[in-house]
Write a protein that holds these residues in place. Structure first.
Motif, PDB file in Angstrom:
ATOM      1  N   UNK A 122       0.857  -1.269   0.118  1.00 46.89           N
ATOM      2  CA  UNK A 122       0.122  -0.019  -0.106  1.00 46.89           C
ATOM      3  C   UNK A 122       0.870   1.105   0.095  1.00 46.89           C
ATOM      4  N   UNK A 123       0.342   2.148  -0.653  1.00 48.18           N
ATOM      5  CA  UNK A 123       1.088   3.666  -0.813  1.00 48.18           C
ATOM      6  C   UNK A 123       0.090   4.565   0.168  1.00 48.18           C
ATOM      7  N   UNK A 124       0.475   5.381   1.040  1.00 47.73           N
ATOM      8  CA  UNK A 124      -0.199   6.449   1.705  1.00 47.73           C
ATOM      9  C   UNK A 124       0.006   7.775   1.382  1.00 47.73           C
ATOM     10  N   UNK A 125      -0.678   8.696   1.298  1.00 45.51           N
ATOM     11  CA  UNK A 125      -0.476  10.197   1.069  1.00 45.51           C
ATOM     12  C   UNK A 125      -1.336  11.045   1.636  1.00 45.51           C
ATOM     13  N   UNK A 126      -0.967  12.081   1.920  1.00 46.52           N
ATOM     14  CA  UNK A 126      -1.798  13.090   2.204  1.00 46.52           C
ATOM     15  C   UNK A 126      -1.312  14.180   2.995  1.00 46.52           C
ATOM     16  N   UNK A 127      -1.830  14.734   3.976  1.00 47.45           N
ATOM     17  CA  UNK A 127      -1.310  15.920   4.745  1.00 47.45           C
ATOM     18  C   UNK A 127      -1.799  15.659   6.087  1.00 47.45           C
ATOM     19  N   UNK A 128      -0.680  16.177   7.093  1.00 55.36           N
ATOM     20  CA  UNK A 128      -0.996  15.562   8.485  1.00 55.36           C
ATOM     21  C   UNK A 128      -2.249  16.741   9.281  1.00 55.36           C
ATOM     22  N   UNK A 129      -2.722  17.767   8.409  1.00 57.24           N
ATOM     23  CA  UNK A 129      -3.743  18.756   8.950  1.00 57.24           C
ATOM     24  C   UNK A 129      -5.171  18.514   8.297  1.00 57.24           C
ATOM     25  N   UNK A 130      -5.118  17.460   7.362  1.00 58.64           N
ATOM     26  CA  UNK A 130      -6.545  17.594   6.547  1.00 58.64           C
ATOM     27  C   UNK A 130      -6.854  16.034   6.291  1.00 58.64           C
ATOM     28  N   UNK A 131      -6.154  15.288   5.683  1.00 56.48           N
ATOM     29  CA  UNK A 131      -6.613  13.961   5.382  1.00 56.48           C
ATOM     30  C   UNK A 131      -5.575  12.957   4.941  1.00 56.48           C
ATOM     31  N   UNK A 132      -5.664  11.730   5.010  1.00 57.45           N
ATOM     32  CA  UNK A 132      -4.940  10.628   4.503  1.00 57.45           C
ATOM     33  C   UNK A 132      -5.507   9.881   3.354  1.00 57.45           C
ATOM     34  N   UNK A 133      -5.071   9.252   2.434  1.00 56.11           N
ATOM     35  CA  UNK A 133      -5.374   8.442   1.493  1.00 56.11           C
ATOM     36  C   UNK A 133      -4.656   7.187   1.577  1.00 56.11           C
ATOM     37  N   UNK A 134      -5.228   6.069   1.081  1.00 57.63           N
ATOM     38  CA  UNK A 134      -4.144   4.866   0.846  1.00 57.63           C
ATOM     39  C   UNK A 134      -4.671   4.081  -0.687  1.00 57.63           C
ATOM     40  N   UNK A 135      -3.562   3.812  -1.130  1.00 57.00           N
ATOM     41  CA  UNK A 135      -3.977   3.035  -2.567  1.00 57.00           C
ATOM     42  C   UNK A 135      -3.065   1.715  -2.555  1.00 57.00           C
ATOM     43  N   UNK A 136      -3.693   0.673  -3.085  1.00 58.18           N
ATOM     44  CA  UNK A 136      -3.050  -0.699  -3.082  1.00 58.18           C
ATOM     45  C   UNK A 136      -2.153  -0.687  -4.158  1.00 58.18           C
ATOM     46  N   UNK A 137      -0.998  -1.269  -3.991  1.00 54.43           N
ATOM     47  CA  UNK A 137       0.182  -1.282  -5.029  1.00 54.43           C
ATOM     48  C   UNK A 137      -0.018  -2.545  -5.633  1.00 54.43           C
ATOM     49  N   UNK A 138      -0.176  -2.473  -7.165  1.00 57.94           N
ATOM     50  CA  UNK A 138      -0.350  -3.777  -7.758  1.00 57.94           C
ATOM     51  C   UNK A 138       0.889  -4.296  -8.403  1.00 57.94           C
ATOM     52  N   UNK A 139       1.895  -3.242  -8.846  1.00 56.38           N
ATOM     53  CA  UNK A 139       3.038  -3.413  -9.203  1.00 56.38           C
ATOM     54  C   UNK A 139       4.169  -2.306  -8.826  1.00 56.38           C
ATOM     55  N   UNK A 140       5.329  -2.726  -8.747  1.00 57.42           N
ATOM     56  CA  UNK A 140       6.343  -1.763  -8.570  1.00 57.42           C
ATOM     57  C   UNK A 140       7.686  -2.164  -9.256  1.00 57.42           C
ATOM     58  N   UNK A 141       8.211  -1.155  -9.684  1.00 64.00           N
ATOM     59  CA  UNK A 141       9.409  -1.170 -10.423  1.00 64.00           C
ATOM     60  C   UNK A 141      10.325  -0.079 -10.387  1.00 64.00           C
ATOM     61  N   UNK A 142      11.822  -0.147 -10.489  1.00 62.28           N
ATOM     62  CA  UNK A 142      12.726   0.829 -10.849  1.00 62.28           C
ATOM     63  C   UNK A 142      12.927   1.565 -11.890  1.00 62.28           C
ATOM     64  N   UNK A 143      12.763   2.933 -11.762  1.00 64.87           N
ATOM     65  CA  UNK A 143      12.956   3.870 -13.121  1.00 64.87           C
ATOM     66  C   UNK A 143      12.349   5.328 -12.611  1.00 64.87           C
ATOM     67  N   UNK A 144      11.832   6.000 -13.773  1.00 63.44           N
ATOM     68  CA  UNK A 144      11.607   7.357 -13.554  1.00 63.44           C
ATOM     69  C   UNK A 144      12.544   8.359 -13.203  1.00 63.44           C
ATOM     70  N   UNK A 145      12.181   9.345 -12.768  1.00 64.96           N
ATOM     71  CA  UNK A 145      13.355  10.384 -12.273  1.00 64.96           C
ATOM     72  C   UNK A 145      14.438   9.793 -11.219  1.00 64.96           C
ATOM     73  N   UNK A 146      15.397  10.352 -11.513  1.00 70.75           N
ATOM     74  CA  UNK A 146      16.628  10.144 -10.648  1.00 70.75           C
ATOM     75  C   UNK A 146      16.432  10.840  -9.231  1.00 70.75           C
TER      76      UNK A 146
END
Length: 667
Positions: free
Chosen positions: A503-527
């Motif tokens: 799972x990945x969690x994101x949000x702010x400590x003063x308003x809300x938090x969301x979580x998303x289930x991870x289906x796949x992960x890989x190395x890559x993208x921006x350095x």
């Protein structure tokens, strides 16, 4: 300062000058000079401010013999100290003169007697002895006259230099006052420059960066804001999330049942008296406390909020529903998401809470009984005074237990105040026997000297499930004006014991938090930082796991208390005599009677000191304070190995019986 080594510069007499934008020079006017360079103008200014403060402190330490640090009352005139010393010296010299007169009188009589003996014309050994005694008596008179003359010369020299001493003392005091005024003016100029720079940055900003929120989160920045700057590159996200393939959405159905709310059986208050508009300059008190432990500074109630640290600790349970939901989870990884969101939710009450809670007295307790409304009840006790530590134990009929022992370390750094909670929080779930632990992040109060106070949370939290090995790493990003990310951002990843992300969690400590289930992960993208590749997570659509409750009407005039906080200090029958609700100075402050509250606070603190001195007398052979908590016992935590206080039972049973015989008299 009294034992220096080669190459040191005494700050009390040092000269600090600015060379150019990033350079500055420290010199003692002689052989020793340091040329220093900071990485930027802002950092150079921080060093200059810190050194000027240290220089003022060093000068004060040299000029004043007492180490109380209390500069609220004006110092005595410098000439009175010197004149007093001179009067003492003069009286001693007079005593010596009297002694000299007596020596002269008796010496003359002695010599006359010796002359009479000599006139007898004694011969042989007796005559030699008399002549030897006469010579020694003469030498004694000469020496005593020389001693008196030296004392008179010393007194004359002291009188001649007294005016120079007076001028030097006065110059040191004037310099300290000038430094304090200069520092305050410098802070205002620095603030003005930062506002001008921000205005220029906004004018030149690209359209996609103009939405970046400042301390007010999207609202116009207050003209007095004085923000800490951080390198925005360091706060870049550690990972990237992208939508997963649509086929995953069909195979995984979200399951999140709304929490079952029970109507409260007791109508609780929704208002407290409005905060009086008393003005008091925080800088006038804090300027003498730089570098000190905040808990050791005698602060008036004007900077407090009318609840104690025990009540503030109980506010962690505002979003107890997250633990209720976690207790129902069949998956330990999904349960981790709720526990992680709970660890973030406790900071949502702090965003506007710039008031300082009352430091609890040793033995003070606080109960929060919400068993009939929400299924839980909680007990806090102040178990130590030096260092100040509070133990907390909460248990719920819905299958979870929360316990913690928190010691707050704090340092005043000049422009900002850092508050570091030390200690571990434990959450245990009855059904699955999952045992979670985590620690709190650092709270920073900005703009202590000038501007509008604002609060930030920064640091990292590792929530660990000691039963399964699952782990969630949460990162609280410090506020940065230059970051394009939303302010007060929190991100996290839930991993199993093998390090696989679920799972990945994101949000702010003063308003809300969301979580998303991870289906796949890989190395890559921006350095990322240091050239490392970031992990890319393919996730399902995010689901909201926590959202902050709306503030009650008129919260800004009630210390920005939440609906729960408004009820914490409400009078309640049957609580222990040590309960924070019964604390008189706190009650007076809540009612707006601050002068009486300050007097009562001093009485309670002196009573606490007297009790400690009595304990030390009773256990004179003990190496330390032998205080023992009433409802908690000290032992080693089997999970963390820390020495902690754990609830030993008995409080709620005593409450049912109405028996509080063992409670100390602290109020």
């Amino acid at each position: 300062m009294g034992h220096t080594c080669r190459g040191t510069i005494n700050l009390a007499t040092a000269t600090i000058t600015v060379d150019d934008a990033c350079n500055f020079v420290i010199s003692n006017g002689g052989a020793q000079t340091y040329h220093l360079k900071a990485s930027c103008e802002v950092e150079r200014q921080r060093w200059i401010t810190a050194l000027e403060l240290a220089k003022a402190k060093a000068a004060r330490m040299q000029a004043e013999s007492d180490d109380s640090g209390d500069d609220f009352s004006p110092s005595s005139p410098p000439n009175s100290e010197v004149q007093s010393a001179l009067r003492t010296l003069g009286s001693k010299v007079e005593d010596l003169s009297t002694c000299n007169d007596l020596i002269s009188k008796h010496g003359s009589a002695l010599q006359r007697s010796l002359s009479e003996l000599d006139s007898l014309r004694l011969t042989g050994e007796a005559g030699d002895k008399i002549r030897q005694v006469t010579e020694r008596a003469t030498l004694f008179r000469i020496t005593s006259n020389a001693m008196i003359n030296a004392c008179r010369d010393f007194l004359a020299l002291a009188q001649a230099h007294s005016k120079r001493w007076q001028k030097a003392l006065q110059a040191e005091r004037d310099q300290r006052v000038r430094l304090e005024d200069t520092l305050e003016q410098l802070a205002k100029q620095h603030n003005h420059l930062e506002r001008a720079f921000r205005g220029a940055a906004q004018a030149n900003a690209s359209p996609d960066s103009k939405g970046a929120a400042g301390p007010g989160k999207g609202e116009a920045s207050d003209e007095d804001d004085d923000n800490e700057f951080f390198d925005a590159m360091e706060e870049a996200p550690e990972f990237i999330t992208v939508p997963a393939d649509p086929q995953f959405h069909k195979s995984v159905a979200g399951r999140e049942s709304p929490s079952q709310e029970l109507l409260p059986l007791r109508k609780r208050r929704t208002r407290i008296p409005d905060k009086p508009n008393y003005s008091l300059n925080l800088w006038s008190i804090m300027k003498n406390c730089i570098g000190k432990e905040l808990s050791k500074i005698p602060m008036p109630v004007n900077f407090n909020e009318p609840i104690s640290m025990l009540q503030r600790l109980s506010e962690d349970l505002e979003y107890h529903e997250l633990l209720d939901k976690a207790a129902k989870c069949h998956s330990s990884l999904e349960q981790m998401c709720y526990v992680a969101a709970f660890s973030v939710s406790s900071y949502s009450t702090t965003v506007h809470r710039t008031g300082k809670p009352f430091n609890p007295l040793l033995g003070e307790t606080y109960e929060l009984d919400r068993r009939r409304e929400s299924g839980y009840r909680s007990l806090c006790e102040q178990v130590s005074h030096h260092p100040p530590a509070a133990a907390h134990h909460a248990i719920s009929d819905r299958g979870w237990t929360l316990r913690q022992e928190i010691t707050v370390a704090s340092k005043f750094r000049g422009k900002y105040l850092s508050i570091m909670p030390l200690g571990t929080i434990h959450a245990i779930f009855e059904k699955s026997n999952n045992h979670y632990t985590w620690k709190k992040v650092t709270t920073t109060v900005h703009n202590i000297i000038v501007g509008k106070l604002w609060i930030d949370q920064s640091g990292e939290i590792d929530v660990v499930n000691h039963t399964t090995g699952d782990r969630c790493h949460l990162k609280f990003a410090p506020y940065s004006y230059f970051s394009r990310d939303v302010a007060r951002k929190v991100t996290g990843v839930v991993m199993d014991k093998d390090g696989k992300a679920h799972y990945v969690l994101s949000g702010t400590w003063d308003e809300k938090m969301e979580f998303s289930r991870v289906m796949q992960s890989s190395r890559g993208g921006e350095n990322g930082a240091e050239g490392k590749q970031k992990t890319v997570y393919q996730t399902l659509k995010a689901r909201e796991v926590w959202r902050k409750n709306p503030q009650p009407d008129g919260a800004e005039s009630m210390y920005f208390f939440t609906s729960l906080a408004l009820t914490l200090n409400e009078s309640e029958d049957g609580v222990a005599p040590t309960d924070s609700r019964r604390r008189p100075d706190q009650r007076l402050m809540e009612e707006g009677r601050w002068d009486e509250a300050n007097a009562e606070k001093q009485r309670l603190e002196e009573k606490q000191r007297s009790a400690r001195r009595e304990r030390e007398r009773e256990a004179a052979t003990a190496p330390h304070d032998n205080y023992q908590a009433l409802w908690f016992e000290r032992c080693e935590d089997r999970i963390t190995g820390e020495q902690v206080h754990i609830y030993k039972g008995g409080y709620w049973e005593n409450k049912e019986r109405g028996s509080w015989d063992g409670c100390p008299d602290i109020f």
